[in-house]
Design a protein around this motif. Structure first.
Motif, PDB file in Angstrom:
ATOM      1  N   ALA A  18      -3.957  13.054 -14.186  1.00 42.55           N
ATOM      2  CA  ALA A  18      -3.658  11.789 -13.512  1.00 42.55           C
ATOM      3  C   ALA A  18      -4.808  10.803 -13.666  1.00 42.55           C
ATOM      4  O   ALA A  18      -4.587   9.606 -13.927  1.00 42.55           O
ATOM      5  CB  ALA A  18      -3.358  12.038 -12.044  1.00 42.55           C
ATOM      6  N   ARG A  19      -6.022  11.276 -13.512  1.00 44.08           N
ATOM      7  CA  ARG A  19      -7.177  10.387 -13.631  1.00 44.08           C
ATOM      8  C   ARG A  19      -7.346   9.872 -15.047  1.00 44.08           C
ATOM      9  O   ARG A  19      -7.760   8.720 -15.262  1.00 44.08           O
ATOM     10  CB  ARG A  19      -8.423  11.118 -13.142  1.00 44.08           C
ATOM     11  N   PRO A  50      -4.363   3.232  -9.845  1.00 44.64           N
ATOM     12  CA  PRO A  50      -4.280   4.123  -8.698  1.00 44.64           C
ATOM     13  C   PRO A  50      -5.545   4.949  -8.562  1.00 44.64           C
ATOM     14  O   PRO A  50      -6.241   5.224  -9.549  1.00 44.64           O
ATOM     15  CB  PRO A  50      -3.076   5.011  -9.023  1.00 44.64           C
ATOM     16  N   ARG A  51      -5.845   5.319  -7.321  1.00 41.44           N
ATOM     17  CA  ARG A  51      -6.920   6.277  -7.096  1.00 41.44           C
ATOM     18  C   ARG A  51      -6.277   7.620  -6.786  1.00 41.44           C
ATOM     19  O   ARG A  51      -5.234   7.694  -6.135  1.00 41.44           O
ATOM     20  CB  ARG A  51      -7.839   5.845  -5.956  1.00 41.44           C
ATOM     21  N   PHE A  52      -6.913   8.682  -7.277  1.00 42.67           N
ATOM     22  CA  PHE A  52      -6.379  10.022  -7.106  1.00 42.67           C
ATOM     23  C   PHE A  52      -7.370  10.879  -6.334  1.00 42.67           C
ATOM     24  O   PHE A  52      -8.555  10.968  -6.700  1.00 42.67           O
ATOM     25  CB  PHE A  52      -6.063  10.651  -8.462  1.00 42.67           C
ATOM     26  N   LEU A  53      -6.867  11.502  -5.275  1.00 45.70           N
ATOM     27  CA  LEU A  53      -7.687  12.312  -4.389  1.00 45.70           C
ATOM     28  C   LEU A  53      -7.078  13.699  -4.240  1.00 45.70           C
ATOM     29  O   LEU A  53      -5.848  13.855  -4.293  1.00 45.70           O
ATOM     30  CB  LEU A  53      -7.785  11.668  -2.996  1.00 45.70           C
ATOM     31  N   ARG A  54      -7.945  14.683  -4.047  1.00 46.46           N
ATOM     32  CA  ARG A  54      -7.428  16.010  -3.710  1.00 46.46           C
ATOM     33  C   ARG A  54      -6.964  15.980  -2.257  1.00 46.46           C
ATOM     34  O   ARG A  54      -7.743  15.635  -1.356  1.00 46.46           O
ATOM     35  CB  ARG A  54      -8.501  17.079  -3.910  1.00 46.46           C
ATOM     36  N   GLY A  55      -5.708  16.281  -2.029  1.00 44.81           N
ATOM     37  CA  GLY A  55      -5.171  16.209  -0.680  1.00 44.81           C
ATOM     38  C   GLY A  55      -3.858  16.951  -0.575  1.00 44.81           C
ATOM     39  O   GLY A  55      -3.129  17.125  -1.554  1.00 44.81           O
ATOM     40  N   ASP A 103       0.855  -1.181   0.000  1.00 43.91           N
ATOM     41  CA  ASP A 103       0.000   0.000   0.000  1.00 43.91           C
ATOM     42  C   ASP A 103       0.892   1.233   0.000  1.00 43.91           C
ATOM     43  O   ASP A 103       1.709   1.424   0.917  1.00 43.91           O
ATOM     44  CB  ASP A 103      -0.904   0.009   1.230  1.00 43.91           C
ATOM     45  N   VAL A 104       0.745   2.068  -1.027  1.00 48.14           N
ATOM     46  CA  VAL A 104       1.645   3.206  -1.233  1.00 48.14           C
ATOM     47  C   VAL A 104       0.828   4.490  -1.353  1.00 48.14           C
ATOM     48  O   VAL A 104      -0.172   4.547  -2.076  1.00 48.14           O
ATOM     49  CB  VAL A 104       2.497   3.022  -2.503  1.00 48.14           C
ATOM     50  N   LEU A 105       1.297   5.525  -0.659  1.00 52.57           N
ATOM     51  CA  LEU A 105       0.757   6.870  -0.820  1.00 52.57           C
ATOM     52  C   LEU A 105       1.771   7.694  -1.591  1.00 52.57           C
ATOM     53  O   LEU A 105       2.925   7.825  -1.170  1.00 52.57           O
ATOM     54  CB  LEU A 105       0.499   7.520   0.539  1.00 52.57           C
ATOM     55  N   ASP A 106       1.345   8.248  -2.725  1.00 56.83           N
ATOM     56  CA  ASP A 106       2.203   9.112  -3.527  1.00 56.83           C
ATOM     57  C   ASP A 106       1.772  10.562  -3.296  1.00 56.83           C
ATOM     58  O   ASP A 106       0.694  10.971  -3.735  1.00 56.83           O
ATOM     59  CB  ASP A 106       2.098   8.748  -5.009  1.00 56.83           C
ATOM     60  N   VAL A 107       2.618  11.317  -2.593  1.00 58.67           N
ATOM     61  CA  VAL A 107       2.277  12.697  -2.235  1.00 58.67           C
ATOM     62  C   VAL A 107       2.728  13.649  -3.336  1.00 58.67           C
ATOM     63  O   VAL A 107       3.755  13.435  -3.973  1.00 58.67           O
ATOM     64  CB  VAL A 107       2.905  13.090  -0.883  1.00 58.67           C
ATOM     65  N   GLY A 108       1.932  14.706  -3.552  1.00 54.35           N
ATOM     66  CA  GLY A 108       2.250  15.620  -4.639  1.00 54.35           C
ATOM     67  C   GLY A 108       2.336  14.873  -5.955  1.00 54.35           C
ATOM     68  O   GLY A 108       3.253  15.061  -6.755  1.00 54.35           O
ATOM     69  N   THR A 109       1.332  14.053  -6.213  1.00 55.09           N
ATOM     70  CA  THR A 109       1.395  13.087  -7.322  1.00 55.09           C
ATOM     71  C   THR A 109       1.408  13.729  -8.688  1.00 55.09           C
ATOM     72  O   THR A 109       1.796  13.099  -9.666  1.00 55.09           O
ATOM     73  CB  THR A 109       0.206  12.106  -7.211  1.00 55.09           C
ATOM     74  N   GLY A 110       1.005  14.997  -8.793  1.00 56.18           N
ATOM     75  CA  GLY A 110       1.022  15.669 -10.087  1.00 56.18           C
ATOM     76  C   GLY A 110       0.149  14.955 -11.098  1.00 56.18           C
ATOM     77  O   GLY A 110      -1.002  14.596 -10.817  1.00 56.18           O
ATOM     78  N   SER A 111       0.694  14.718 -12.283  1.00 55.56           N
ATOM     79  CA  SER A 111      -0.089  14.057 -13.334  1.00 55.56           C
ATOM     80  C   SER A 111      -0.055  12.538 -13.225  1.00 55.56           C
ATOM     81  O   SER A 111      -0.469  11.844 -14.150  1.00 55.56           O
ATOM     82  CB  SER A 111       0.401  14.498 -14.720  1.00 55.56           C
ATOM     83  N   GLY A 112       0.436  12.035 -12.079  1.00 53.95           N
ATOM     84  CA  GLY A 112       0.294  10.610 -11.787  1.00 53.95           C
ATOM     85  C   GLY A 112       1.388   9.716 -12.319  1.00 53.95           C
ATOM     86  O   GLY A 112       1.228   8.489 -12.331  1.00 53.95           O
ATOM     87  N   HIS A 113       2.516  10.285 -12.717  1.00 57.27           N
ATOM     88  CA  HIS A 113       3.582   9.478 -13.312  1.00 57.27           C
ATOM     89  C   HIS A 113       4.022   8.356 -12.378  1.00 57.27           C
ATOM     90  O   HIS A 113       4.062   7.185 -12.761  1.00 57.27           O
ATOM     91  CB  HIS A 113       4.767  10.374 -13.665  1.00 57.27           C
ATOM     92  N   ARG A 156      -0.702  -1.164  -4.595  1.00 54.10           N
ATOM     93  CA  ARG A 156      -1.997  -0.514  -4.380  1.00 54.10           C
ATOM     94  C   ARG A 156      -1.705   0.946  -4.028  1.00 54.10           C
ATOM     95  O   ARG A 156      -1.165   1.236  -2.964  1.00 54.10           O
ATOM     96  CB  ARG A 156      -2.761  -1.209  -3.255  1.00 54.10           C
ATOM     97  N   VAL A 157      -2.088   1.862  -4.912  1.00 51.69           N
ATOM     98  CA  VAL A 157      -1.568   3.221  -4.834  1.00 51.69           C
ATOM     99  C   VAL A 157      -2.684   4.251  -4.698  1.00 51.69           C
ATOM    100  O   VAL A 157      -3.704   4.187  -5.408  1.00 51.69           O
ATOM    101  CB  VAL A 157      -0.733   3.572  -6.086  1.00 51.69           C
ATOM    102  N   THR A 158      -2.463   5.190  -3.791  1.00 46.82           N
ATOM    103  CA  THR A 158      -3.285   6.398  -3.690  1.00 46.82           C
ATOM    104  C   THR A 158      -2.385   7.590  -3.961  1.00 46.82           C
ATOM    105  O   THR A 158      -1.313   7.717  -3.355  1.00 46.82           O
ATOM    106  CB  THR A 158      -3.904   6.546  -2.294  1.00 46.82           C
ATOM    107  N   GLY A 159      -2.791   8.455  -4.884  1.00 51.83           N
ATOM    108  CA  GLY A 159      -2.045   9.675  -5.171  1.00 51.83           C
ATOM    109  C   GLY A 159      -2.845  10.888  -4.735  1.00 51.83           C
ATOM    110  O   GLY A 159      -4.055  10.952  -4.957  1.00 51.83           O
TER     111      GLY A 159
END
Length: 238
Positions: free
Chosen positions: A87-88, A100-105, A52-62, A73-76
């Motif tokens: 990213a989506r 990956p799922r992308f959330l505003r955060g 389970d990985v959190l990608d912070v400041g994921t930008g365009s999801g690279h 399993r990734v959340t950006g």
């Protein structure tokens, strides 16, 4: 009239820049070379998939999309809506079982439960973080025992952000830069020191020579110079 905060101004800049930034990331001449090089970087830095990985400041999801393709399993999260839109789009066309799922955060204070991830990643986000030590402490609290923080960055503006071009310096003016401790860092050691100050163990700095070779061969984004990039990692107690 409400005065935009430092973070609001940063988010507005990256939302405006998202299409051009993402198009550069997806250039056909080096896209597959990039994927191979970065897959090696993250595979070496992270626990075996699936994690389970959190990608912070994921930008365009690279990073998030690459990690999902590697079986994680990734959340950006990001605060720039323009980046999240890109990213989506990438996630929807990725063709993996668990995109990956992308959330505003907010990368400085992610809204996830404590002890819920195995790793926190970030690429090109440390330099533009307000309160980086507090941010990394919060990331560490999200990790399970033995979890890792793995960030990639460089010293992008050691001579000052004024070298970044007119549009960039209009967003990253003196007030914004004053709120970002790493924006004009002269050594990657400043980033490593942040991880240590946040309490992480076994902090290491690894130069990314394969990425540097690609940048020298294919060039970098307009307004940037070729600069060595580094992977900086640290872990919480296991």
């Amino acid at each position: 009239m409400t005065v935009p905060s430092v973070q609001d101004r940063i988010d507005a800049y990256w939302t405006r820049r998202a299409p051009a930034y993402d198009d550069h990331q997806q250039r056909p001449d080096r896209r597959e070379l990039d994927r191979a090089a970065w897959a090696d970087v993250w595979t070496a830095a992270l626990p075996p998939a699936p994690a389970d990985v959190l990608d912070v400041g994921t930008g365009s999801g690279h990073v998030a999309c690459l990690l999902a393709a590697l079986g994680h399993r990734v959340t950006g999260i990001d605060l720039a809506e323009g980046m999240l839109e890109r990213a989506r789009e990438h996630a929807a066309s990725l063709g993996v079982a668990q995109p990956p799922r992308f959330l505003r955060g907010d990368a400085v204070d992610p809204d996830l439960p404590a002890g819920s991830v195995d790793a926190v990643t970030g690429r090109y986000v440390m330099w533009t973080l307000r309160e980086p030590v507090a941010a990394v402490r919060r990331w560490a609290a999200l990790l399970r025992p033995g979890g890792v923080v793995a960030v990639v960055d460089s010293t992008w503006f050691p001579e000052g952000v004024a070298t970044g071009g007119e549009a960039f310096t209009a967003a990253y003016d003196d007030d914004v830069v004053a709120a970002l401790p790493l924006a004009e860092a002269r050594s990657i050691d400043a980033t490593a020191d942040v991880l240590r100050a946040a309490g992480l163990l076994d902090v290491t700095v690894t130069p990314l020579t394969a990425v540097l070779d690609l940048d020298r061969a294919h060039g970098v984004a307009p307004g940037h110079e070729v600069r060595p990039q580094h992977l900086v990692t640290g872990r919480v107690a296991g």
